[in-house]
Design a protein around this motif. Structure first.
Motif, PDB file in Angstrom:
ATOM      1  N   SER A 292      -5.507   9.238  -5.631  1.00  0.00           N
ATOM      2  CA  SER A 292      -4.137   8.736  -5.521  1.00  0.00           C
ATOM      3  C   SER A 292      -4.138   7.217  -5.597  1.00  0.00           C
ATOM      4  CB  SER A 292      -3.487   9.214  -4.221  1.00  0.00           C
ATOM      5  OG  SER A 292      -4.161   8.653  -3.103  1.00  0.00           O
TER       6      SER A 292
ATOM      7  N   SER B  47       0.258   7.549  -3.163  1.00  0.00           N
ATOM      8  CA  SER B  47       0.147   7.970  -1.765  1.00  0.00           C
ATOM      9  C   SER B  47       1.051   7.159  -0.846  1.00  0.00           C
ATOM     10  CB  SER B  47      -1.302   7.862  -1.283  1.00  0.00           C
ATOM     11  OG  SER B  47      -1.756   6.521  -1.379  1.00  0.00           O
TER      12      SER B  47
ATOM     13  N   ASN C 214      -5.018  14.112 -12.776  1.00  0.00           N
ATOM     14  CA  ASN C 214      -5.062  14.954 -11.577  1.00  0.00           C
ATOM     15  C   ASN C 214      -4.694  16.396 -11.911  1.00  0.00           C
ATOM     16  OD1 ASN C 214      -5.881  13.018  -9.712  1.00  0.00           O
ATOM     17  ND2 ASN C 214      -3.795  12.425  -9.175  1.00  0.00           N
TER      18      ASN C 214
ATOM     19  N   SER D 134       3.204  12.509  -8.537  1.00  0.00           N
ATOM     20  CA  SER D 134       2.893  12.590  -7.102  1.00  0.00           C
ATOM     21  C   SER D 134       1.610  11.845  -6.778  1.00  0.00           C
ATOM     22  CB  SER D 134       2.761  14.057  -6.685  1.00  0.00           C
ATOM     23  OG  SER D 134       1.730  14.704  -7.419  1.00  0.00           O
TER      24      SER D 134
ATOM     25  N   ASP E 259      -9.420  13.195  -9.164  1.00  0.00           N
ATOM     26  CA  ASP E 259      -8.851  13.653  -7.905  1.00  0.00           C
ATOM     27  C   ASP E 259      -8.626  12.433  -7.035  1.00  0.00           C
ATOM     28  OD1 ASP E 259      -7.973  15.207  -5.769  1.00  0.00           O
ATOM     29  OD2 ASP E 259     -10.015  15.480  -4.988  1.00  0.00           O
TER      30      ASP E 259
ATOM     31  N   ALA F  24       3.270  18.639  -3.101  1.00  0.00           N
ATOM     32  CA  ALA F  24       2.157  18.060  -3.861  1.00  0.00           C
ATOM     33  C   ALA F  24       0.985  17.834  -2.922  1.00  0.00           C
ATOM     34  CB  ALA F  24       2.583  16.746  -4.504  1.00  0.00           C
ATOM     35  N   PRO F  25      -0.226  18.051  -3.401  1.00  0.00           N
ATOM     36  CA  PRO F  25      -1.407  17.880  -2.543  1.00  0.00           C
ATOM     37  C   PRO F  25      -1.690  16.410  -2.249  1.00  0.00           C
ATOM     38  CG  PRO F  25      -2.086  18.315  -4.799  1.00  0.00           C
ATOM     39  CD  PRO F  25      -0.599  18.490  -4.767  1.00  0.00           C
ATOM     40  N   LYS F  26      -2.313  16.165  -1.099  1.00  0.00           N
ATOM     41  CA  LYS F  26      -2.776  14.823  -0.787  1.00  0.00           C
ATOM     42  C   LYS F  26      -4.151  14.622  -1.411  1.00  0.00           C
ATOM     43  CE  LYS F  26      -0.264  14.046   3.525  1.00  0.00           C
ATOM     44  NZ  LYS F  26      -0.384  13.684   4.955  1.00  0.00           N
ATOM     45  N   ARG F  27      -4.376  13.439  -1.948  1.00  0.00           N
ATOM     46  CA  ARG F  27      -5.647  13.145  -2.613  1.00  0.00           C
ATOM     47  C   ARG F  27      -6.220  11.841  -2.061  1.00  0.00           C
ATOM     48  NH1 ARG F  27      -5.822  16.512  -7.153  1.00  0.00           N
ATOM     49  NH2 ARG F  27      -3.782  17.315  -7.842  1.00  0.00           N
TER      50      ARG F  27
ATOM     51  N   ARG G  41       8.788  15.676  -0.993  1.00  0.00           N
ATOM     52  CA  ARG G  41       7.699  16.655  -1.025  1.00  0.00           C
ATOM     53  C   ARG G  41       8.104  18.018  -0.486  1.00  0.00           C
ATOM     54  NH1 ARG G  41       2.594  14.166  -2.389  1.00  0.00           N
ATOM     55  NH2 ARG G  41       2.972  11.934  -2.687  1.00  0.00           N
TER      56      ARG G  41
END
Length: 502
Positions: A47, A91, A39, A88, A45, A11-14, A6
């Motif tokens: 993971s 999680s 996503n 991504s 939205d 990458a964003p956390k979802r 990362r």
């Protein structure tokens, strides 16, 4: 060259919305890929939390911050496709053997609503066991334990129900998994309230996945890593074509917001898509794999490069299989849709980027032949077209492929001659290998009579085919003649004459 992580690819956390049992390439290249794309589109939205059941090793994921690359390579409608997507959407990856209590805690997550699995075909089988082991042994028991924990945490809430979508290549996979869970519920005496919640608020969906996904060769891995500028031990190669058909109603559609793409079909009846794939793609593979391998070819792409073999495959598929597939009089499920799918399949077979090994396709060839092609053969005859010459020829090649010459440590081995006078030995990985080894002892290569007796005996075995194939006029004679010609004159010269006579 740095490893994928990362830092290399932020990458964003979802929120964790999907629980997935299985870490294999099919899941990574199809359901997880779909969720990643949703996503990116903004239609989902969420993971994925992955449960690994086979062992406690998750280092290959954690060392890359659970990122991996899906490289799409192939030909679609005559155009070359080359795209790379960093997924991504995962999680974390948890090991059932060492983190079972943590996995059960996930059941309390109010955002979690979807469970996906791919645990091998036998992974859906019912095993009588306690779900209170840590962890239970079988996948259905693990799932039952998880759902029971969910029920206990939500108090039987309808709003906290779940949707379960197995992707194992088993007919009616959702119904089979539901049956195993219900039997485990009764065996473990989990009570009437849980049984009621399970019945009304947990939806098990039959599903069909269709995408060829492979691990790359070392050469392909090195080329792609040089292109993207990082190393990726989870690099996944796949074809452009992708389809996920899920059996469900409007409620299922509401619970799967990532299914906003034409490649995900949600319908109350997905039998059309199952039959189309089973007969056209899988059936063609089963009828042509033995012939291709006996010609000395290694992959499906090699078959499509071979002038005779490619013509044989196209004729078999388009002229004999496609006309037998049941269809409906509505767009997308009509005869035109079947033909369009067949043309897509031919493009997929030609894909030079995927090493789809013929010997891998040969696993349990006899069972596949029965499940994929017997009904096709019968339907062809029902249409009054006489003997299907390509199917008969493919069946003869299958019988020749099943001829083992010896047994080594419980494994039956076949042999084929290769250019230059050498011999290639291959394993006959089929539960019926011993059956054919015994029957082949009665055959004398130059004796048409012995070949005819052998073929007649095999075709009449209702245990193998769930039908008497000798009842199909002219089929036994055609198979026996083709097989005798292969034994006498060689496979390639027999195929050349067969295609020239067409």
């Amino acid at each position: 060259m740095p490893p994928l992580n990362r830092t290399v690819h932020p990458a964003p956390k979802r929120p964790e919305k999907v629980l997935q049992f299985g870490t294999g390439v099919l899941l990574r290249g199809l359901p997880d890929y779909f969720i990643q794309k949703a996503n990116e589109r903004g239609s989902f939205d969420g993971s994925i939390v992955i449960v690994k059941s086979t062992d406690g090793q998750t280092d290959e994921f954690t060392s890359q911050d659970n990122l991996y690359t899906v490289a799409v390579r192939g030909i679609q409608q005559g155009k070359a496709i080359e795209t790379n997507t960093v997924v991504s959407a995962v999680s974390r990856v948890m090991a059932a053997q060492t983190q079972w209590n943590e996995i059960l805690m996930l059941a309390r997550n109010p955002h979690l609503q979807i469970i996906i699995s791919n645990t091998t075909e036998v992974g859906l089988d019912y095993v009588e066991e306690s779900i209170f082991q840590k962890p239970p042994m079988s996948f259905p028991a693990k799932l039952t334990a998880f759902l029971y924990e969910r029920f206990r945490s939500v108090g039987g809430s309808k709003a906290k129900g779940m949707i379960v979508i197995p992707t194992e290549l088993v007919t009616d996979n959702g119904l089979k998994l539901r049956d195993a869970v219900e039997r485990l519920t009764a065996y473990n005496e989990l009570g009437k309230l849980f049984t009621k919640w399970l019945k009304f608020h947990v939806r098990f969906c039959n599903s069909l996945v269709d995408r060829i996904v492979t691990r790359p060769t070392d050469e392909a891995r090195q080329e792609l890593q040089a292109e993207v500028g990082y190393t990726d031990d989870l690099l996944t190669f796949t074809e452009p074509y992708h389809l996920w058909a899920i059996e469900g109603d409007d409620r299922v559609k509401e619970m799967l917001p990532f299914a906003d793409t034409p490649e995900i079909i949600i319908d109350e009846d997905i039998n059309f898509y199952k039959e189309r794939k089973l007969r056209v793609l899988n059936g063609t593979h089963t009828l042509t794999m033995p012939l291709g391998y006996l010609l000395g070819l290694e992959t499906v792409a090699d078959e499509m490069k071979h002038p005779l073999m490619s013509r044989f495959i196209e004729s078999l598929m388009l002229d004999e299989i496609v006309p037998t597939v049941p269809h409906y009089d509505e767009p997308g499920m009509d005869a035109a849709a079947i033909k369009s799918f067949a043309n897509d399949v031919l493009d997929r077979f030609r894909n030079p980027y995927l090493d789809h090994l013929l010997l891998n396709i040969s696993m349990q060839e006899t069972a596949k032949m029965q499940a994929r092609n017997v009904a096709t053969l019968q339907r062809y005859y029902e249409q009054g077209k006489g003997v299907p010459k390509r199917m008969a020829f493919g069946f003869a090649a299958y019988l020749l492929f099943m001829r083992a010459v010896r047994e080594e440590n419980g494994q039956f081995m076949g042999e084929i001659s290769v250019p230059g006078g050498g011999v290639l030995t291959y394993p006959v990985r089929d539960d019926k290998a011993g059956y054919f080894y015994g029957d082949w002892q009665t055959v004398k290569d130059k004796s048409l009579t012995s070949v005819q007796t052998f073929v007649k005996s095999v075709l009449s075995d209702a245990k193998l085919w769930q039908a008497d194939l000798n009842a199909l006029p002219g089929f036994c004679e055609a198979v026996a003649n083709d097989l005798h010609a292969m034994l006498t004159n060689g496979v390639e010269s027999t195929l050349e004459k067969h295609m020239g006579a067409a």
